[in-house]
Design a protein around this motif. Structure first.
Motif, PDB file in Angstrom:
ATOM      1  N   TYR A  39       0.817  -1.199   0.000  1.00  0.00           N
ATOM      2  CA  TYR A  39       0.000   0.000   0.000  1.00  0.00           C
ATOM      3  C   TYR A  39       0.861   1.264   0.000  1.00  0.00           C
ATOM      4  O   TYR A  39       0.572   2.229  -0.702  1.00  0.00           O
ATOM      5  CB  TYR A  39      -0.951  -0.001   1.198  1.00  0.00           C
ATOM      6  N   SER A  79      -5.063   4.533  -2.003  1.00  0.00           N
ATOM      7  CA  SER A  79      -4.192   3.416  -1.647  1.00  0.00           C
ATOM      8  C   SER A  79      -3.911   3.386  -0.144  1.00  0.00           C
ATOM      9  O   SER A  79      -3.974   2.328   0.487  1.00  0.00           O
ATOM     10  CB  SER A  79      -2.875   3.512  -2.427  1.00  0.00           C
ATOM     11  N   TYR A  80      -3.611   4.551   0.431  1.00  0.00           N
ATOM     12  CA  TYR A  80      -3.396   4.611   1.884  1.00  0.00           C
ATOM     13  C   TYR A  80      -4.639   4.134   2.634  1.00  0.00           C
ATOM     14  O   TYR A  80      -4.542   3.345   3.576  1.00  0.00           O
ATOM     15  CB  TYR A  80      -3.086   6.045   2.325  1.00  0.00           C
ATOM     16  N   ASN A  81      -5.796   4.601   2.222  1.00  0.00           N
ATOM     17  CA  ASN A  81      -7.040   4.211   2.904  1.00  0.00           C
ATOM     18  C   ASN A  81      -7.317   2.718   2.767  1.00  0.00           C
ATOM     19  O   ASN A  81      -7.782   2.087   3.724  1.00  0.00           O
ATOM     20  CB  ASN A  81      -8.217   5.042   2.396  1.00  0.00           C
ATOM     21  N   GLU A  82      -7.016   2.136   1.604  1.00  0.00           N
ATOM     22  CA  GLU A  82      -7.156   0.685   1.436  1.00  0.00           C
ATOM     23  C   GLU A  82      -6.236  -0.042   2.409  1.00  0.00           C
ATOM     24  O   GLU A  82      -6.618  -1.054   3.011  1.00  0.00           O
ATOM     25  CB  GLU A  82      -6.836   0.277   0.005  1.00  0.00           C
ATOM     26  N   ILE A  93      -5.099   1.070   5.294  1.00  0.00           N
ATOM     27  CA  ILE A  93      -5.597   1.238   6.664  1.00  0.00           C
ATOM     28  C   ILE A  93      -6.765   0.283   6.920  1.00  0.00           C
ATOM     29  O   ILE A  93      -6.872  -0.300   8.004  1.00  0.00           O
ATOM     30  CB  ILE A  93      -5.991   2.712   6.921  1.00  0.00           C
ATOM     31  N   GLU A  94      -7.625   0.111   5.924  1.00  0.00           N
ATOM     32  CA  GLU A  94      -8.745  -0.831   6.075  1.00  0.00           C
ATOM     33  C   GLU A  94      -8.243  -2.269   6.158  1.00  0.00           C
ATOM     34  O   GLU A  94      -8.761  -3.070   6.945  1.00  0.00           O
ATOM     35  CB  GLU A  94      -9.716  -0.682   4.911  1.00  0.00           C
ATOM     36  N   ALA A  95      -7.236  -2.606   5.355  1.00  0.00           N
ATOM     37  CA  ALA A  95      -6.725  -3.974   5.334  1.00  0.00           C
ATOM     38  C   ALA A  95      -5.886  -4.316   6.563  1.00  0.00           C
ATOM     39  O   ALA A  95      -5.903  -5.460   7.030  1.00  0.00           O
ATOM     40  CB  ALA A  95      -5.893  -4.198   4.067  1.00  0.00           C
ATOM     41  N   PRO A 129      -5.647  -2.477   9.916  1.00  0.00           N
ATOM     42  CA  PRO A 129      -6.015  -1.362  10.809  1.00  0.00           C
ATOM     43  C   PRO A 129      -5.083  -1.165  12.000  1.00  0.00           C
ATOM     44  O   PRO A 129      -5.004  -0.071  12.545  1.00  0.00           O
ATOM     45  CB  PRO A 129      -7.424  -1.721  11.272  1.00  0.00           C
ATOM     46  N   GLU A 130      -4.339  -2.190  12.387  1.00  0.00           N
ATOM     47  CA  GLU A 130      -3.464  -2.061  13.557  1.00  0.00           C
ATOM     48  C   GLU A 130      -2.162  -1.335  13.251  1.00  0.00           C
ATOM     49  O   GLU A 130      -1.457  -0.907  14.161  1.00  0.00           O
ATOM     50  CB  GLU A 130      -3.171  -3.436  14.171  1.00  0.00           C
ATOM     51  N   ALA A 164      -0.930   5.239   8.274  1.00  0.00           N
ATOM     52  CA  ALA A 164      -1.664   6.427   8.716  1.00  0.00           C
ATOM     53  C   ALA A 164      -0.767   7.674   8.774  1.00  0.00           C
ATOM     54  O   ALA A 164      -1.229   8.779   8.461  1.00  0.00           O
ATOM     55  CB  ALA A 164      -2.301   6.181  10.080  1.00  0.00           C
ATOM     56  N   LYS A 213      -8.869  16.027   8.788  1.00  0.00           N
ATOM     57  CA  LYS A 213      -8.536  14.631   8.501  1.00  0.00           C
ATOM     58  C   LYS A 213      -7.159  14.274   9.056  1.00  0.00           C
ATOM     59  O   LYS A 213      -6.964  13.185   9.599  1.00  0.00           O
ATOM     60  CB  LYS A 213      -8.586  14.379   7.001  1.00  0.00           C
TER      61      LYS A 213
END
Length: 176
Positions: free
Chosen positions: A1, A20-23, A25-27, A29-30, A35, A50
């Motif tokens: 990512y 890509s960053y948000n994907e 973070i979703e994949a 999350p820890e 972030a 944000k």
């Protein structure tokens, strides 16, 4: 990512980088490694809310991430300034009182300058200047000096302080 986001940024496609960053973070999350650059990108684009949310989320996961502490404190003082946020920035930056990293000292000094605690601001700003003599690192000390000479000077952001110091340095250079 991260690599994909960086490749988008190199191409100037910040929208795809953010996706890509948000994907990521979703994949995962820890992780905080995704972030932090996303928060920095948001900050650079002026999406301060944000960025603030991401820095706070990072610190919820790990309260010892100095970069997140520094950048959140900077946002709290410059973009979300209130008495409560200045106090929060003070709490966050207490750990930088004896720091050696100039940018942490700079933020520490800026927070205390905003709070009107000029002795602490001067102390942090001077140590930042000693360790890294660039304009940004001693801007908070410059603000402290400006406030002593003109109590009515209103400086609302670090950028404004930086510009004042740069102008002062160039003006002083003619005489020294």
């Amino acid at each position: 990512y991260l690599l994909l986001a960086n490749s988008y940024l190199v191409k100037g496609d910040s929208g795809s980088a953010i996706a890509s960053y948000n994907e990521g973070i979703e994949a995962i999350p820890e992780t905080i490694k995704i972030a932090l650059p996303l928060a920095s990108l948001y900050k650079g684009q002026g999406e301060y809310g944000k960025a603030k949310e991401l820095y706070e989320a990072v610190l919820e996961k790990n309260a010892d991430v100095d970069v997140a502490i520094n950048n959140l404190a900077s946002l709290l003082t410059d973009k979300f300034s209130s008495e409560a946020n200045l106090q929060k920035a003070r709490e966050l930056t207490l750990r930088f009182e004896n720091a050696t990293q100039p940018y942490f000292l700079d933020t520490y000094a800026w927070v205390y300058a905003q709070l009107g605690e000029l002795d602490k601001a001067k102390s942090g700003g001077n140590r930042g200047r000693w360790n890294h003599p660039d304009t940004h690192a001693f801007a908070a000390a410059g603000v402290e000096v400006a406030r002593i000479f003109d109590r009515h000077l209103s400086i609302s952001s670090m950028y404004t302080a930086d510009m004042l110091v740069v102008k002062a340095v160039f003006a002083a250079h003619k005489y020294f």
